[in-house]
Enzyme design. Structure first.
Site, PDB file in Angstrom:
ATOM      1  N   GLN A  47       0.841  -1.195   0.000  1.00 16.01           N
ATOM      2  CA  GLN A  47       0.000   0.000   0.000  1.00 16.01           C
ATOM      3  C   GLN A  47       0.875   1.244   0.000  1.00 16.01           C
ATOM      4  OE1 GLN A  47      -2.953  -0.356   3.210  1.00 16.01           O
ATOM      5  NE2 GLN A  47      -2.610  -2.547   2.940  1.00 16.01           N
TER       6      GLN A  47
HETATM    7  N1  LIG Z   1      -5.805 -15.408  -9.846  1.00 18.10           N
HETATM    8  C1  LIG Z   1      -4.758 -15.131  -9.091  1.00 18.10           C
HETATM    9  N2  LIG Z   1      -4.962 -14.451  -7.962  1.00 18.10           N
HETATM   10  C2  LIG Z   1      -3.894 -14.163  -7.186  1.00 18.10           C
HETATM   11  C3  LIG Z   1      -2.602 -14.571  -7.534  1.00 18.10           C
HETATM   12  N3  LIG Z   1      -1.747 -14.149  -6.577  1.00 18.10           N
HETATM   13  C4  LIG Z   1      -2.523 -13.490  -5.639  1.00 18.10           C
HETATM   14  N4  LIG Z   1      -3.797 -13.512  -5.994  1.00 18.10           N
HETATM   15  C5  LIG Z   1      -4.907 -12.861  -5.263  1.00 18.10           C
HETATM   16  O1  LIG Z   1      -4.655 -11.466  -5.174  1.00 18.10           O
HETATM   17  C6  LIG Z   1      -5.132 -10.944  -3.938  1.00 18.10           C
HETATM   18  C7  LIG Z   1      -4.049 -10.157  -3.241  1.00 18.10           C
HETATM   19  O2  LIG Z   1      -3.011 -10.991  -2.778  1.00 18.10           O
HETATM   20  P1  LIG Z   1      -2.034 -10.622  -1.589  1.00 18.10           P
HETATM   21  O3  LIG Z   1      -1.059 -11.719  -1.449  1.00 18.10           O
HETATM   22  O4  LIG Z   1      -2.755 -10.196  -0.389  1.00 18.10           O
HETATM   23  O5  LIG Z   1      -1.306  -9.345  -2.172  1.00 18.10           O
HETATM   24  P2  LIG Z   1      -0.128  -8.535  -1.513  1.00 18.10           P
HETATM   25  O6  LIG Z   1       0.816  -8.166  -2.570  1.00 18.10           O
HETATM   26  O7  LIG Z   1       0.399  -9.241  -0.341  1.00 18.10           O
HETATM   27  O8  LIG Z   1      -0.877  -7.190  -1.060  1.00 18.10           O
HETATM   28  P3  LIG Z   1      -0.431  -6.176   0.061  1.00 18.10           P
HETATM   29  O9  LIG Z   1      -0.138  -6.983   1.266  1.00 18.10           O
HETATM   30  O10 LIG Z   1      -1.612  -5.267   0.254  1.00 18.10           O
HETATM   31  O11 LIG Z   1       0.747  -5.447  -0.452  1.00 18.10           O
HETATM   32  C8  LIG Z   1      -5.613 -12.147  -3.151  1.00 18.10           C
HETATM   33  O12 LIG Z   1      -7.002 -12.179  -3.225  1.00 18.10           O
HETATM   34  C9  LIG Z   1      -5.013 -13.335  -3.830  1.00 18.10           C
HETATM   35  O13 LIG Z   1      -5.814 -14.484  -3.737  1.00 18.10           O
HETATM   36  C10 LIG Z   1      -2.424 -15.289  -8.769  1.00 18.10           C
HETATM   37  O14 LIG Z   1      -1.334 -15.655  -9.148  1.00 18.10           O
HETATM   38  N5  LIG Z   1      -3.531 -15.541  -9.485  1.00 18.10           N
END
Ligand SMILES: Nc1nc2c(ncn2[C@@H]2O[C@H](COP(=O)(O)OP(=O)(O)OP(=O)(O)O)[C@@H](O)[C@H]2O)c(=O)[nH]1
Ligand SMILES: [Mg+2]
Lengths: 954, 185
Positions: free
Chosen positions: B73
């Site tokens: 974020q």
């Molecule tokens: N379809 C799909 N969805 C994904 C993939 N990787 C993550 N997601 C989805 O994307 C969303 C965000 O994933 P997070 O792992 O929370 O993202 P993050 O980068 O950690 O986000 P922050 O912690 O806010 O920085 C979740 O709902 C996951 O299920 C992917 O490779 N394919």
């Protein structure tokens, strides 16, 4: 504060259960242990790693946190580093904000460690520095902590909750709330306690969220672990203390059930039943329970001597406990009791005298100050001797506490003033900081007015002190005092040398004060006038403008006075003490000093602070055009009231305050103080608000405004308070309404007292959620009719309009429906028309006022104790106590009836009429009924006013 | 470090410590990706946006990994810089369905590359073009062009298309990384 206290407690109870909790105190042991370990294992350790640490070196070393290898493979080194950091912090070392940021982020990398000790140190560190660190940085640990809250490690769960509670804001709290709730009923006691303690500290910022945990907390109350019970109870109490009924229910529930940690906070309503319960708790096997019970008993409102006795006995035992915490706790409670029931703890005197040499200085100070409260007249000399050795070992802040206690003692045993004032004077001459010296000076000055016998010796002590005083502020203050009091002593000439020395030796500010002081002597003592004039002439060549100016003015004025010897003849024949150079009373001196001299001698008729406020109000009323242009004279200034910090409470609270933080006590009791302070948020001066309203301009100037009176409970939908503004011929009732319902909006709120003389009202157009607004009702008062207390019934009339909780704007088509809200009655009593105003010299004003408009009355009142009676009379009359007569001299004996007490009161009645009252209160006994007889004499220029004032007594 | 420790490391008695920081815009799938790498996936409680950062450590391929999962974020992005020091590798996760924010990702990558702790080191950078399973996802090559990766010349880098939910592509990336790390041990 409470969470620290809880931490302290859980340490006592929790050590056996596993992991020590997170407090600096708890870690000290850890450090010791670690230190030993380092020695044996690494062998690279110097004698004391915490001696003479260099901040820069430590910060440099802390870069190791960035090295994964060090963090994983050498957690002990990291622990030691954090200890060093904390050591630096507690030593008062300051870190720049970039240093804090650097170290903070370094420490956050320790989340990767799986070493328990290191993790604990890390939590501790984050908790300790959270406040000093930029909040935007601190939140970076939120997710990591949340993860730890769900860890399978008890240690992580317990500590992460505590840290989170410190750093989280209410918005974020919602996201983790469910984990905290879970933790409250965690099977591990430390985790549960941590969650509860966090609840207690979160309560301050997010009470609504914490209140939602009620069910979980209730469940924790029946936990098999006493510590958990205690914290649960403390939290429950915190959540419910506004609600009397709920607390009563809680207490009944607890006393019936077999709660093993009976640490309830009590309330007058259920005191009797609860007392028995507490009393039985005194025999509990856990000493903390015993202590808390004893403490609760001692703090019961209106507790009687007999009831105290078992608690005191227990505390007495604790005084000789080997545990410093218990000694401190017991001592602190006893010292509180000493303020109200000094006789109850006389039996502990012996133990307390032993504690004077306690290694813990906080305990020793408490022991001393308590002894000073309970000591008998005979023990004063011995006590003083013990204190003198003790005084050299303690810090200034503790010394100040002792000084205050000595002042109280001296007020109690005026005959002992020589020893006591002498004692104070000795310390005046020794080393000490400004605050300490100022405290002593203030005490001596106060004692001078309370015990006139001390005047001459005290003046000499003070003169002696300024011979070698490095504080300009004190020197000038004392010079002023000597100038005011010295001329009327038996040998005024003796002071001249001291004062003139200052003119020769000191800096400009002190020289100027000395010149003014000399001039006063010259003006009041004709025989000294010629020689002082010679001394003053030397200052005409002073290098400082102010000194020169003052000398010039003084010489000029002195020259206009009649010379010594022929003064009496010129001033008129009614002087009968022909050649007496000393004037005992300034009154008689008037005849002799010329018109000009009063410029030099008479001070302002009010304090600077009052003058400043009065002029401020004057300016306000002129701006708003409410007052016709009046010349700016003392007599035309608006009446300003004294802010009353009663001298008695000042003394006692000062004695206990600095220590409060030192130990924290054991439990929840301290939280009781909070709600009163919190429920009265500082509001803008209501008078100033009033002047902004054009409709009210015609009423003229506000004579006085009363303190706000609550008309609703403090936790209702709409919180209403009323301030009564008294005008010469009108009264404005100022209702402040606070809307606490989120999705409603009040429009056209107004409240209506059912009184025929309502001449107008100003409703409040709209009031949104969490806003406070004012509506006003103007009453006219027939000035020729005597004022009598009247009661108005009030109702709040308003329209409720639904609105969008987010924007706070009213819904488009919302019509709103009218509603009424009953309020408590508003009482307008005669004392509301009385402004608390000090007169400078009560006796003199009393004589001047004369008996023409005097009203004498005698009443029998219901009070059973003198202090209650005094408070009652002050309340009835609403006047300002003078000459320190609001404080009752302790008698030292508990048996028999106290001697009668005399009150001197002054005030200004509406219409700017000064009123003086002398009242004598005596506790009497007839046929087993104790009562109070009040004889009252009211003087003013208008017998009707005097009558109305006397009729205030009910 | 004591003498014994030094010896142990040299003789390979102790596993090599690798600290890795994972960055990338919010919602790009960092936390999901790390959960997938973790050997024991039991503790997968639902993935919520990370607040601040989280640490995971585990052993894999005879390497002890410590992974800092940073929040993407915007209010936390400027805090990434505090975690670059002495890391062995940086993983940058892209959401390759988010064409619009590709330029934001590029900006953040530029920021990373010019950070004093990164610019002069030869820390390897692994970029995951994540969410390749979704329709409209850019290919790894497209991403490479959009981010102008070719300009990185002073350090090893690699871009790998991945699906953090199934783990597809992740192992390939990590193998590349492990090789780079072992080579420098
Ligand atoms: N379809 C799909 N969805 C994904 C993939 N990787 C993550 N997601 C989805 O994307 C969303 C965000 O994933 P997070 O792992 O929370 O993202 P993050 O980068 O950690 O986000 P922050 O912690 O806010 O920085 C979740 O709902 C996951 O299920 C992917 O490779 N394919
Ligand atoms: Mg995440």
């Amino acid at each position: 504060m409470l969470s620290d206290a809880g931490g302290g407690l859980s340490q006592g109870g929790g050590q056996g259960l596993g992991d020590a909790p997170l407090t600096i105190g708890g870690v000290l042991k850890e450090i010791q242990g670690l230190k030993d370990k380092f020695k044996s294992e690494d062998g690279e350790d110097e004698a004391s790693p915490y001696h003479a640490l260099e901040k820069a070196t430590v910060l440099q070393e802390c870069r190791a946190f960035n090295d994964s290898n060090v963090v994983t493979n050498n957690p002990k080194r990291c622990c030691q580093l954090i200890t060093k950091l904390l050591h630096l912090l507690t030593q008062g070392e300051t870190f720049t904000s970039s240093e804090v940021t650097d170290v903070f982020f370094g420490v956050t990398k320790l989340f990767q460690s799986k070493d328990h000790n290191l993790r604990r140190m890390m939590y501790l560190f984050i908790k300790e520095v959270a406040e000093a660190t930029n909040p935007n940085d601190v939140i970076i640990v939120t997710s990591s902590l949340t993860k730890d809250m769900n860890s399978s490690e008890d240690l992580y769960r317990a500590n992460s909750i505590r840290v989170l509670a410190r750093i989280i804001d209410s918005a974020m709290l919602g996201a983790i709330e469910r984990y905290v709730k879970q933790a409250i009923n965690d099977k591990n006691a430390i985790v549960a306690s941590s969650a509860l303690v966090s609840g207690i500290s979160l309560f301050n910022t997010s009470p609504d969220v914490v209140k939602r945990w009620n069910n979980e907390v209730q469940e924790a109350l029946s936990s098999p672990n006493e510590m958990v019970q205690f914290h649960a109870l403390a939290l429950l109490y915190q959540a419910k203390q506004q609600d009397l009924l709920a607390v009563t229910k809680l207490v009944t529930q607890l006393t019936k059930g077999n709660t093993r940690s009976p640490l309830a906070d009590l309330n007058a309503a259920n005191a009797r039943a609860a007392y028995q319960f507490l009393e039985s708790s005194l025999r509990h096997k856990n000493e903390i329970v015993v202590y808390e019970a004893a403490r609760a008993i001692c703090h019961l409102p209106g507790v009687e001597m007999n009831d105290l006795s078992p608690a005191i006995t227990v505390l007495q035992l604790f005084l000789s406990s080997p545990k410093p915490t218990l000694r401190f706790g017991a001592m602190r409670t006893l010292s509180d009791v000493a303020g109200t029931h000094p006789m109850a703890i006389v039996k502990c005197n012996e133990e307390m005298e032993t504690l004077i040499s306690d290694a813990n200085r906080s305990i020793a100070t408490l022991a001393i100050t308590t002894l000073l409260k309970t000591g008998t007249e005979g023990s004063v000399d011995r006590l003083m001797k013990q204190i003198s050795t003790f005084m050299n070992e303690i810090a200034d802040e503790f010394k100040i506490i002792v000084v205050h206690a000595i002042r109280q003692l001296c007020l109690r045993y005026p005959q002992k003033h020589r020893v006591l004032v002498g004692f104070l004077a000795t310390f005046l001459r020794e080393e000490g900081g400004f605050d300490f010296k100022k405290a002593i000076t203030d005490c001596i000055v106060e004692l001078m007015s309370a015990i006139p016998d001390t005047k001459e010796t005290s003046l000499f002590h003070l003169c002696d002190f300024i011979e070698d005083c490095e504080y300009t502020a004190l020197s000038t203050q004392i010079l002023h005092l000597v100038g005011a009091l010295g001329p009327s002593t038996s040998a005024p000439a003796r002071y001249i040398r001291f004062i003139y020395n200052r003119v020769i030796l000191e800096n400009a500010a002190v020289r100027a004060a000395a010149v003014s002081s000399l001039a006063k002597f010259a003006a009041k003592v004709p025989s000294l006038r010629p020689s002082i004039t010679v001394l003053l002439k030397r200052s005409l060549a002073d290098e400082d403008d102010e000194v020169r100016d003052r000398a010039t003015v003084a010489i000029k004025l002195l020259a206009s006075m009649p010379a010594a010897g022929d003064g009496e003849a010129d001033a008129g024949g009614d002087e009968n003490h022909q050649s007496e150079p000393v004037e005992e009373d300034a009154l008689d001196g008037d005849a002799e000093t010329s018109e000009a001299a009063h410029l030099m001698l008479d001070g302002l008729p009010m304090s600077f602070a009052s003058l400043e406020r009065a002029v401020g109000l004057y300016a306000l009323s002129m701006q708003s055009g409410t007052a016709q242009a009046q010349p700016l004279l003392f007599s035309t200034l608006p009446v300003v009231e004294e802010h009353v910090p009663a001298p008695l409470t000042k003394g006692t609270s000062a004695a206990s305050k600095p220590l409060a933080g030192a130990g924290g006590g054991f439990g929840g009791g301290d939280s009781r103080v909070a709600p009163t302070a919190a429920s009265a948020p500082a509001t803008a001066d209501p008078t100033a608000e009033l002047y902004k309203i054009p409709e009210l301009a015609a009423l003229g100037r506000v004579f006085r405004s009363t303190a706000p009176v609550p008309l609703t409970e403090s936790e209702t939908e709409y919180v209403v308070r009323c301030v009564k503004h008294i005008f010469d011929a009108h009264v404005v009732l100022d209702f402040s309404v606070h809307n606490t319902i989120a999705d409603q909006m009040l429009t056209e709120a107004s409240s209506e007292p059912e009184l025929y003389s309502v001449v107008g009202s100003i409703p409040l157009p709209t009031l949104k959620y969490d806003q406070t607004g004012h509506c006003y009702v103007v009453l006219s008062r027939a000035t020729e009719v005597a004022i009598e207390p009247v009661t108005f019934t009030c109702e709040l009339h308003f329209k409720v309009v639904d609105c969008d909780p987010q924007s706070g704007e009213a819904d488009e088509d919302a019509e709103g429906f009218p509603e009424e809200y009953p309020l408590e009655e508003v009482e307008l009593s005669t004392s509301d028309f009385m402004a608390k105003v000090n007169v400078g010299d009560f006796r003199r004003s009393w004589e001047q006022m004369g008996p023409e408009g005097e009203v004498l009355e005698k009443f029998a009142l219901q009070f059973r104790r003198l202090d209650e009676a005094v408070a009652g009379v002050l309340d009835f009359l609403g006047m300002q106590p003078c000459d320190g007569t609001a404080a009752i001299k302790p008698t030292g004996t508990s048996a028999g009836l106290p001697p009668p007490h005399t009150l001197h009161l002054s005030g200004v009645f509406v219409g700017s009429k000064p009123v003086l009252v002398r009242a004598q209160l005596a506790i009497t006994q007839s046929n087993d009924t104790i009562g109070c007889v009040l004889k009252i004499a009211v003087r003013s220029d208008d017998p009707d006013v005097s009558r109305m004032v006397a009729d205030c007594i009910r | 470090m004591g003498l014994f420790k030094k010896l142990a490391t040299a003789l390979g008695l102790s596993k090599y410590e690798a600290r890795i920081v994972v960055v990338g815009l919010d919602n790009s799938g960092k936390t999901t990706l790390i959960n997938n790498i973790k050997p024991k996936k039991a503790s997968t409680f639902e993935v919520t946006p990370t607040v601040g950062f989280q640490v995971e450590s585990f052993a894999k391929d005879n390497l002890n990994f410590t992974i800092f999962d940073m929040s993407g974020q915007s209010r936390y992005r400027e805090l990434w810089g505090h975690y670059y020091r002495e890391v062995q590798a940086i993983i940058f996760v892209l959401d390759c369905t988010e064409r619009v924010r590709m330029c934001v990702a590029k900006e953040e990558l530029d920021e990373l590359l010019t950070h004093p702790d990164v610019s002069n080191s030869c820390t390897p950078i692994l970029i995951f073009a994540n969410k390749m399973d979704l329709p409209g996802a850019l290919s790894a090559v497209d991403c490479m062009e959009q981010l102008d990766l070719q300009r990185i010349s002073n350090k090893p880098w690699q871009i790998e298309a991945s699906n953090a939910l199934t783990g597809e592509g992740i192992d390939r990336g990590l193998e590349w990384l492990a090789e780079k790390l072992r080579g420098r041990k």
